[in-house]
Write an enzyme that holds these catalytic residues in place. Structure first.
Site, PDB file in Angstrom:
ATOM      1  CG  ASP A  11     -83.848 103.831  -3.089  1.00 54.32           C
ATOM      2  OD1 ASP A  11     -83.399 104.192  -4.200  1.00 54.32           O
ATOM      3  OD2 ASP A  11     -84.595 104.547  -2.392  1.00 54.32           O
ATOM      4  CG  ASP A  16     -84.728 106.186   0.410  1.00 60.32           C
ATOM      5  OD1 ASP A  16     -83.993 106.885  -0.300  1.00 60.32           O
ATOM      6  OD2 ASP A  16     -85.627 105.456  -0.038  1.00 60.32           O
ATOM      7  CG  ASN A  41     -81.243 106.576  -3.844  1.00 58.35           C
ATOM      8  OD1 ASN A  41     -81.508 107.211  -4.864  1.00 58.35           O
ATOM      9  ND2 ASN A  41     -82.014 106.612  -2.764  1.00 58.35           N
ATOM     10  CB  THR A 126     -89.128 105.933  -0.102  1.00 56.19           C
ATOM     11  OG1 THR A 126     -88.254 105.010   0.575  1.00 56.19           O
ATOM     12  CG2 THR A 126     -90.258 106.339   0.825  1.00 56.19           C
ATOM     13  CG  PHE A 167     -83.655 107.427  -9.283  1.00 57.54           C
ATOM     14  CD1 PHE A 167     -83.845 106.562  -8.203  1.00 57.54           C
ATOM     15  CD2 PHE A 167     -82.512 107.286 -10.056  1.00 57.54           C
ATOM     16  CE1 PHE A 167     -82.891 105.590  -7.904  1.00 57.54           C
ATOM     17  CE2 PHE A 167     -81.562 106.308  -9.769  1.00 57.54           C
ATOM     18  CZ  PHE A 167     -81.758 105.458  -8.691  1.00 57.54           C
ATOM     19  CG  ASN A 168     -87.903 105.973  -6.429  1.00 58.88           C
ATOM     20  OD1 ASN A 168     -86.723 105.670  -6.281  1.00 58.88           O
ATOM     21  ND2 ASN A 168     -88.572 106.700  -5.546  1.00 58.88           N
ATOM     22  CG  HIS A 240     -87.364 113.495  -3.596  1.00 64.27           C
ATOM     23  ND1 HIS A 240     -87.992 114.293  -4.522  1.00 64.27           N
ATOM     24  CD2 HIS A 240     -86.040 113.583  -3.881  1.00 64.27           C
ATOM     25  CE1 HIS A 240     -87.106 114.832  -5.334  1.00 64.27           C
ATOM     26  NE2 HIS A 240     -85.909 114.423  -4.970  1.00 64.27           N
ATOM     27  CG  ASP A 241     -87.515 108.888  -0.484  1.00 71.97           C
ATOM     28  OD1 ASP A 241     -86.415 108.314  -0.589  1.00 71.97           O
ATOM     29  OD2 ASP A 241     -88.276 109.076  -1.452  1.00 71.97           O
TER      30      ASP A 241
HETATM   31  O1  RIB Z   1     -86.550 110.755  -7.541  1.00 68.62           O
HETATM   32  C1  RIB Z   1     -86.373 110.787  -6.149  1.00 68.62           C
HETATM   33  C2  RIB Z   1     -86.420 109.409  -5.568  1.00 68.62           C
HETATM   34  O2  RIB Z   1     -85.381 108.598  -6.120  1.00 68.62           O
HETATM   35  C3  RIB Z   1     -86.167 109.382  -4.051  1.00 68.62           C
HETATM   36  O3  RIB Z   1     -86.857 108.303  -3.497  1.00 68.62           O
HETATM   37  C4  RIB Z   1     -84.682 109.161  -3.959  1.00 68.62           C
HETATM   38  O4  RIB Z   1     -84.304 108.540  -2.720  1.00 68.62           O
HETATM   39  C5  RIB Z   1     -84.472 108.199  -5.091  1.00 68.62           C
HETATM   40  O5  RIB Z   1     -84.817 106.890  -4.637  1.00 68.62           O
HETATM   41 CA    CA Z   2     -85.581 106.632  -2.237  1.00 70.38          CA
END
Ligand code: RIB
Ligand code: CA
Length: 307
Positions: A11, A16, A41, A126, A167-168, A240-241
């Site tokens: 996303d 990402d 996102n 991701t 979040f994801n 993160h990704d």
């Molecule tokens: O919490 C972080 C994740 O949520 C990452 O993948 C960021 O891109 C969002 O998608």
């Molecule tokens: Ca992401």
């Protein structure tokens, strides 16, 4: 050495975007069969256009299939406050003439995985797991046909959207539950490990010094993204990704243990929480706990220099 075939569901989102460029810059080691996009996102039209622009930036010929524009059951929650209105603010990429490949992402995942030998394809995710859940429901044989599923999401400890949820998994907890109950061979990169991979000023300067268009775009995105710093504290936003992609390239960068991961889909306060039980006799995932951040940034700079 045979290239490792992967699919990347994402996303984009600046982090990402770095994962996408890292994968496409590693074409000697990874065969990126396709990108699939999901709302997260930012809305789906933006994540899809961003993926197309990034494939163009990398000079790659990889199809991009658009997928779910909302979670399975929950209303869509986006994160423009973190990623900006485009989702990849700071990249300054021109519009692209490229168009999404025909076919919904979930169908594209099913077709791509079934067209390859069993246990050969790694599915990297991701973003919210909506496309994966749809694909697993369309094709119940899919989890068993995959080599593994490498996921950025969840948390052993506190979440980053609510105290409970990352979040994801917060965006689509029902999809996350379907994936973790699917029987697939899962490798999970939760916040506890991705928060060890911080975009410091020095690391940003190293990326900028690579000096090509891809590195300049990454530096611009990370400069924007670290400045938003959604979790507070010094501007050292976690990257993160790229973690699951970096692990595919250099597994020694991460350490983890097997655990049973279950996803909360009932409690309003805990919705999307990943309960990680390292003592379970019935583990369903390898959960990463330690990252070599310096090693990851060295890998990223070396790979970006090849684009
Ligand atoms: O919490 C972080 C994740 O949520 C990452 O993948 C960021 O891109 C969002 O998608
Ligand atoms: Ca992401």
């Amino acid at each position: 050495m045979a290239r490792h075939p992967i699919l990347l569901d994402c996303d984009p989102g600046q982090d990402d975007a770095v994962a996408i460029l890292l994968a496409l810059a590693a074409e000697d080691a990874l065969e990126t069969i396709a990108l699939t996009t999901v709302a997260g996102n930012v809305p789906l039209d933006r994540t899809t256009d961003n993926a197309l622009r990034l494939v163009e930036l990398a000079g790659a010929e990889v199809p991009v299939h658009a997928g779910a524009d909302r979670p399975l059951l929950r209303p869509l929650v986006t994160a423009e406050q973190v990623h900006g209105p485009t989702g990849i603010d700071g990249a300054d990429l021109p519009p692209t003439g490229r168009r999404p490949a025909p076919g919904h992402a979930a169908c594209a995942l099913v077709d791509a995985i079934r067209s390859r030998p069993p246990a050969s394809v790694t599915l990297v995710a991701t973003g919210p797991l909506t496309n994966l859940a749809l694909a697993f429901r369309l094709a119940p044989d899919l989890p068993g046909r995959l080599r593994r599923v490498a996921i950025m999401g969840g948390a052993i400890g506190l979440g980053n959207v609510t105290p409970a949820a990352e979040f994801n998994f917060h965006v689509d907890p029902h999809a996350a539950r379907i994936v973790f109950e699917s029987g697939a061979d899962i490798v999970l990169f939760p916040l506890d490990v991705t928060h060890q991979v911080r975009v410091t000023e020095e690391r940003l300067a190293r990326i900028r010094a690579v000096g090509n268009p891809a590195a300049r775009a990454v530096a611009g995105m990370l400069a924007f993204y670290r400045g938003r710093n959604p979790e507070g504290g010094p501007p050292q936003a976690p990257l993160h990704d790229p973690c699951p992609v970096a692990w595919l390239l250099e597994p020694q960068l991460f350490r983890g243990r097997r655990a049973e991961v279950t996803i909360e889909t009932d409690s309003p306060l805990g919705l999307g929480r990943s309960y990680v039980d390292f003592r379970s006799a019935d583990p369903n995932a390898l959960v990463m706990e330690q990252a070599d951040a310096e090693g990851l940034f060295a890998l990223l700079c070396a790979r970006l220099a090849r684009l």
